[in-house]
Design a protein around this motif. Sequence first.
Motif, PDB file in Angstrom:
ATOM      1  N   SER A 274    -106.853  -9.928 -39.578  1.00  0.00           N
ATOM      2  CA  SER A 274    -105.703  -9.058 -39.350  1.00  0.00           C
ATOM      3  C   SER A 274    -105.133  -8.457 -40.625  1.00  0.00           C
ATOM      4  O   SER A 274    -104.516  -7.392 -40.599  1.00  0.00           O
ATOM      5  N   ALA A 275    -105.321  -9.115 -41.756  1.00  0.00           N
ATOM      6  CA  ALA A 275    -104.805  -8.562 -43.014  1.00  0.00           C
ATOM      7  C   ALA A 275    -105.547  -7.294 -43.400  1.00  0.00           C
ATOM      8  O   ALA A 275    -104.995  -6.423 -44.070  1.00  0.00           O
ATOM      9  N   GLN A 276    -106.816  -7.177 -42.977  1.00  0.00           N
ATOM     10  CA  GLN A 276    -107.603  -5.999 -43.305  1.00  0.00           C
ATOM     11  C   GLN A 276    -107.665  -5.006 -42.140  1.00  0.00           C
ATOM     12  O   GLN A 276    -107.815  -3.814 -42.360  1.00  0.00           O
ATOM     13  N   SER A 277    -107.581  -5.490 -40.934  1.00  0.00           N
ATOM     14  CA  SER A 277    -107.666  -4.630 -39.750  1.00  0.00           C
ATOM     15  C   SER A 277    -106.735  -5.185 -38.692  1.00  0.00           C
ATOM     16  O   SER A 277    -107.024  -6.207 -38.083  1.00  0.00           O
ATOM     17  N   SER A 278    -105.608  -4.515 -38.473  1.00  0.00           N
ATOM     18  CA  SER A 278    -104.564  -5.110 -37.644  1.00  0.00           C
ATOM     19  C   SER A 278    -104.404  -4.433 -36.293  1.00  0.00           C
ATOM     20  O   SER A 278    -103.480  -4.758 -35.557  1.00  0.00           O
ATOM     21  N   ILE A 279    -105.279  -3.490 -35.944  1.00  0.00           N
ATOM     22  CA  ILE A 279    -105.172  -2.785 -34.665  1.00  0.00           C
ATOM     23  C   ILE A 279    -106.382  -3.145 -33.815  1.00  0.00           C
ATOM     24  O   ILE A 279    -107.524  -3.001 -34.242  1.00  0.00           O
ATOM     25  N   LEU A 280    -106.119  -3.599 -32.595  1.00  0.00           N
ATOM     26  CA  LEU A 280    -107.172  -4.076 -31.706  1.00  0.00           C
ATOM     27  C   LEU A 280    -107.112  -3.323 -30.389  1.00  0.00           C
ATOM     28  O   LEU A 280    -106.035  -3.121 -29.822  1.00  0.00           O
ATOM     29  N   LEU A 281    -108.271  -2.905 -29.880  1.00  0.00           N
ATOM     30  CA  LEU A 281    -108.374  -2.219 -28.595  1.00  0.00           C
ATOM     31  C   LEU A 281    -109.253  -3.043 -27.664  1.00  0.00           C
ATOM     32  O   LEU A 281    -110.394  -3.368 -28.007  1.00  0.00           O
ATOM     33  N   ILE A 282    -108.736  -3.372 -26.478  1.00  0.00           N
ATOM     34  CA  ILE A 282    -109.522  -4.105 -25.473  1.00  0.00           C
ATOM     35  C   ILE A 282    -109.318  -3.445 -24.114  1.00  0.00           C
ATOM     36  O   ILE A 282    -108.214  -3.480 -23.563  1.00  0.00           O
ATOM     37  N   ASP A 283    -110.373  -2.870 -23.569  1.00  0.00           N
ATOM     38  CA  ASP A 283    -110.316  -2.262 -22.240  1.00  0.00           C
ATOM     39  C   ASP A 283    -110.758  -3.301 -21.216  1.00  0.00           C
ATOM     40  O   ASP A 283    -111.782  -3.955 -21.384  1.00  0.00           O
ATOM     41  N   GLU A 284    -109.968  -3.426 -20.119  1.00  0.00           N
ATOM     42  CA  GLU A 284    -110.243  -4.423 -19.073  1.00  0.00           C
ATOM     43  C   GLU A 284    -110.400  -5.814 -19.692  1.00  0.00           C
ATOM     44  O   GLU A 284    -111.471  -6.407 -19.697  1.00  0.00           O
ATOM     45  N   LEU A 285    -109.311  -6.327 -20.212  1.00  0.00           N
ATOM     46  CA  LEU A 285    -109.315  -7.589 -20.944  1.00  0.00           C
ATOM     47  C   LEU A 285    -109.985  -8.714 -20.175  1.00  0.00           C
ATOM     48  O   LEU A 285    -110.668  -9.556 -20.755  1.00  0.00           O
ATOM     49  N   GLU A 286    -109.835  -8.737 -18.859  1.00  0.00           N
ATOM     50  CA  GLU A 286    -110.331  -9.866 -18.071  1.00  0.00           C
ATOM     51  C   GLU A 286    -111.839  -9.841 -17.851  1.00  0.00           C
ATOM     52  O   GLU A 286    -112.412 -10.810 -17.336  1.00  0.00           O
ATOM     53  N   HIS A 287    -112.514  -8.763 -18.258  1.00  0.00           N
ATOM     54  CA  HIS A 287    -113.950  -8.629 -17.983  1.00  0.00           C
ATOM     55  C   HIS A 287    -114.740  -9.792 -18.581  1.00  0.00           C
ATOM     56  O   HIS A 287    -114.749 -10.012 -19.786  1.00  0.00           O
ATOM     57  N   GLY A 288    -115.405 -10.561 -17.714  1.00  0.00           N
ATOM     58  CA  GLY A 288    -116.247 -11.661 -18.163  1.00  0.00           C
ATOM     59  C   GLY A 288    -115.503 -12.941 -18.487  1.00  0.00           C
ATOM     60  O   GLY A 288    -116.125 -13.905 -18.937  1.00  0.00           O
ATOM     61  N   LEU A 289    -114.193 -12.974 -18.246  1.00  0.00           N
ATOM     62  CA  LEU A 289    -113.400 -14.146 -18.626  1.00  0.00           C
ATOM     63  C   LEU A 289    -112.785 -14.827 -17.405  1.00  0.00           C
ATOM     64  O   LEU A 289    -112.201 -14.168 -16.546  1.00  0.00           O
ATOM     65  N   GLU A 290    -112.899 -16.162 -17.369  1.00  0.00           N
ATOM     66  CA  GLU A 290    -112.199 -16.936 -16.366  1.00  0.00           C
ATOM     67  C   GLU A 290    -110.715 -16.991 -16.743  1.00  0.00           C
ATOM     68  O   GLU A 290    -110.341 -16.728 -17.879  1.00  0.00           O
TER      69      GLU A 290
END
Length: 570
Positions: A274-290
């Motif tokens: 996060s100190a070097q890259s602090s912006i995160l993009l996640i489309d459909e966060l639940e995909h593949g996750l219980e």
Amino acid sequence: MARIRRIEIDNFRCLQKLRWNPSGGINCLIGPGDAGKSSILDAIDFCIGARRVLQFTDADFHLLDVSKPIIITVTVGELDDSLKSLETYGSCLRGFTAKGTVEDEPEAHSETVLSVRLTVQGDLDPVWTLFSERAEAAGQPRFLTWSDRARIAPTRVGALADNNLAWRRGSILNRLSDELPDMTAALAEAARTARSTFGDVADSQLGGTLRLVEKTAKELGISLSDGIKATLDAHSVSFSGGTIALHGADGVPLRALGTGSTRLLLAGLQRQASAQSSILLIDELEHGLEPHRILRLLGSIGAKEEQPPIQAFITTHSPVTLRELRGDQLQVVRKLGEEHSVAIVGRDEAIQGTMRLYPEAFLAPTVVICEGASEAGLLRGFDLYLGDLKYKTLTASGIALVDAKGVSQIYARASAFKALGYRVAVLRDDDVQPNAAEEEAFKKAGGAVFNWRAGCALEDELFLALSCEVAGKLLQRAVALLDADAVDQHIRSASNGLHTLAQCSSAKTLDASLRRTLGAASRSRRDPWFKSVTRMESVARELVFPNWEAADEPFRATTKALYQWMVKGD
């Protein structure tokens, strides 16, 4: 630690116009399908992502109108010193005020920001510039250097993780530390070894062909004094930093992990970087996750921290995600006329409580707030009955039901949804009156209200409205659910001893007095007959709506008007 302060989108896909100031932490975009949530993430990625080439088509223009350019402007704050350099970017430095506006002249009270603009004309050629009114007026476009562009670029966690699980340009692993692999000599030697080793193996398999080539060369006077061998082309075998990827101890590359595990790992690595890259993009966060791994992912990016180390832009259709996040981390995307809006859900007690109990309602375009479980069960049974007839169902129309658990909370919940742009109706009893001012304010805001006839709860309404035959079947259903003695006691109590179960069961017709007694008896505080979602659902599906035509006019008028509002939008 760059943070996006403002996003402006024009003519990009379904987004004709959007103006939004996101929060500096978690921004979880929710709303009905096709609202533009994924397009917002794409717009951010396309505008400030570290890429040199980007392919556009006519389909990326709003309504395929290529005469109006795509313009995406992302204003970035929390800049490090190199990005605030007057010598490099002086004419493009702007100010972001506490009011959420961007000023072309930075003032002492404002934060220094840069606005990156992506413009795509009809020729489909993307152009990235730094935007400011001063630079535009002077006709002197400025551009971010590649190193600075890579510094503010977001990390996108998607289905393909190859790039982020290797030391490639812009990957999380490259950003994670300053120890970028500088292994030129070792990689060159590895390439030489690979060519040599292959040559030894190939000689035993291609020997016949090699001898034929040697013979032909000799016949043609071509000198091959030491013979020839088949090996890998020196021009085609070379290794770079991107050749180094993460593998397990068993040699299996980590890119072979399941989709959910990969997403979870990358989110955790993003937190470390996060100190070097602090912006995160996640489309459909639940995909593949219980569900339990959704919670772990949210925790890894700081969703439970008051000041998250990452500015995350997430889309979701998962009730689990909504239940886990706070209201100030949820943003509802809506189209209002020709413009899209993004409204924060907020931390109001009524909306926060509703979100915990009925998160799926926030994912639907239309919400019906039911006074209690009986009304919710009635509409669920109606929905099942419509499905039995192969008619358009309530769920197919995007209807979500919310149990307000009593009249006292009904308009607190309904008004909260209405303020967020949802289409909202209230279905309530009339035996206990709500706050008149709250109901009137809800109606003035555009909310719809449906209630049973004067003084009646739903059970009263049913026994008054249904035919004698169907009312008798309702009574039989109560006896089957409880027992004859309990139902008889309820009837005696409700009528002060005037009526009994035997009398009601044997009556050829049910007069108003008997009907009101049955309605009151069914609402007994001790083991009411149908006051649950499950019981009322089966009653509605099997008795009420199959015999709807035989019901009296007030009931048919109320339910017809409600159905038209829900399904047809009338």
